[in-house]
Motif scaffolding. Structure first.
Motif, mmCIF file in Angstrom:
data_model
loop_
_atom_site.group_PDB
_atom_site.id
_atom_site.type_symbol
_atom_site.label_atom_id
_atom_site.label_comp_id
_atom_site.label_asym_id
_atom_site.label_seq_id
_atom_site.Cartn_x
_atom_site.Cartn_y
_atom_site.Cartn_z
ATOM 1 N N LYS A 52 40.955 31.856 35.206
ATOM 2 C CA LYS A 52 40.379 33.189 35.038
ATOM 3 C C LYS A 52 38.904 33.193 35.430
ATOM 4 O O LYS A 52 38.444 34.079 36.146
ATOM 5 N N ALA A 53 38.150 32.184 34.991
ATOM 6 C CA ALA A 53 36.722 32.092 35.303
ATOM 7 C C ALA A 53 36.493 31.958 36.807
ATOM 8 O O ALA A 53 35.492 32.459 37.332
ATOM 9 N N ASP A 54 37.432 31.292 37.485
ATOM 10 C CA ASP A 54 37.315 31.112 38.937
ATOM 11 C C ASP A 54 37.911 32.280 39.724
ATOM 12 O O ASP A 54 37.939 32.250 40.954
ATOM 13 N N GLY A 55 38.416 33.295 39.006
ATOM 14 C CA GLY A 55 38.994 34.463 39.669
ATOM 15 C C GLY A 55 40.327 34.172 40.335
ATOM 16 O O GLY A 55 40.744 34.892 41.246
ATOM 17 N N GLU A 56 41.014 33.124 39.871
ATOM 18 C CA GLU A 56 42.302 32.763 40.457
ATOM 19 C C GLU A 56 43.442 33.415 39.688
ATOM 20 O O GLU A 56 43.288 33.804 38.529
ATOM 21 N N GLU A 57 44.577 33.502 40.337
ATOM 22 C CA GLU A 57 45.761 34.121 39.741
ATOM 23 C C GLU A 57 46.336 33.235 38.635
ATOM 24 O O GLU A 57 46.415 32.019 38.771
ATOM 25 N N ILE A 58 46.738 33.855 37.541
ATOM 26 C CA ILE A 58 47.373 33.145 36.430
ATOM 27 C C ILE A 58 48.867 33.010 36.750
ATOM 28 O O ILE A 58 49.555 34.020 36.936
ATOM 29 N N PRO A 59 49.388 31.778 36.837
ATOM 30 C CA PRO A 59 50.816 31.605 37.117
ATOM 31 C C PRO A 59 51.678 32.162 35.984
ATOM 32 O O PRO A 59 51.351 31.993 34.805
ATOM 33 N N VAL A 60 52.756 32.817 36.351
ATOM 34 C CA VAL A 60 53.720 33.323 35.374
ATOM 35 C C VAL A 60 55.042 32.622 35.662
ATOM 36 O O VAL A 60 55.559 32.692 36.770
ATOM 37 N N GLU A 61 55.544 31.930 34.653
ATOM 38 C CA GLU A 61 56.815 31.232 34.809
ATOM 39 C C GLU A 61 57.956 32.232 34.647
ATOM 40 O O GLU A 61 57.969 32.992 33.681
ATOM 41 N N PRO A 62 58.908 32.225 35.569
ATOM 42 C CA PRO A 62 60.035 33.160 35.446
ATOM 43 C C PRO A 62 60.841 32.898 34.180
ATOM 44 O O PRO A 62 60.991 31.751 33.756
ATOM 45 N N ASP A 63 61.350 33.959 33.574
ATOM 46 C CA ASP A 63 62.174 33.820 32.374
ATOM 47 C C ASP A 63 63.464 33.060 32.648
ATOM 48 O O ASP A 63 64.068 32.519 31.740
ATOM 49 N N GLU A 64 63.880 33.024 33.910
ATOM 50 C CA GLU A 64 65.145 32.395 34.268
ATOM 51 C C GLU A 64 65.031 30.884 34.435
ATOM 52 O O GLU A 64 65.979 30.235 34.840
ATOM 53 N N THR A 65 63.879 30.290 34.153
ATOM 54 C CA THR A 65 63.703 28.854 34.312
ATOM 55 C C THR A 65 64.714 28.106 33.448
ATOM 56 O O THR A 65 64.888 28.398 32.277
#
Length: 75
Positions: A52-65
């Motif tokens: 977040k501090a570096d302005g990068e995207e936060i990974p979201v793990e798919p619910d289907e994992t």
């Protein structure tokens, strides 16, 4: 609230090593499973804070994992 799959592997010297596949490079450890879980939460929160501090995207793990053991015969 985000949710990530954490893999807890017994360490040869005792305790557990924790990897979070959705967050490349994130590895932590704990002397007990309970401590390893707390360390994983702390490591994930720190990892996401840096992104977040570096302005990068936060990974979201798919619910289907799906996590499953797969057996294979050694050659």
């Amino acid at each position: 609230m985000l949710s990530y799959t954490a893999v807890f592997e017994p360490a040869p010297e005792g305790g557990y090593v924790v990897h979070v596949p959705a967050l490349p490079g994130l590895v932590t450890e704990g002397d007990t499973l309970e401590e390893a879980r707390k360390m994983a939460v702390d490591a994930i929160e720190g990892y996401l804070s840096v992104l977040k501090a570096d302005g990068e995207e936060i990974p979201v793990e798919p619910d289907e994992t799906v996590v499953s053991k797969v057996k294979a015969t050694a050659p």
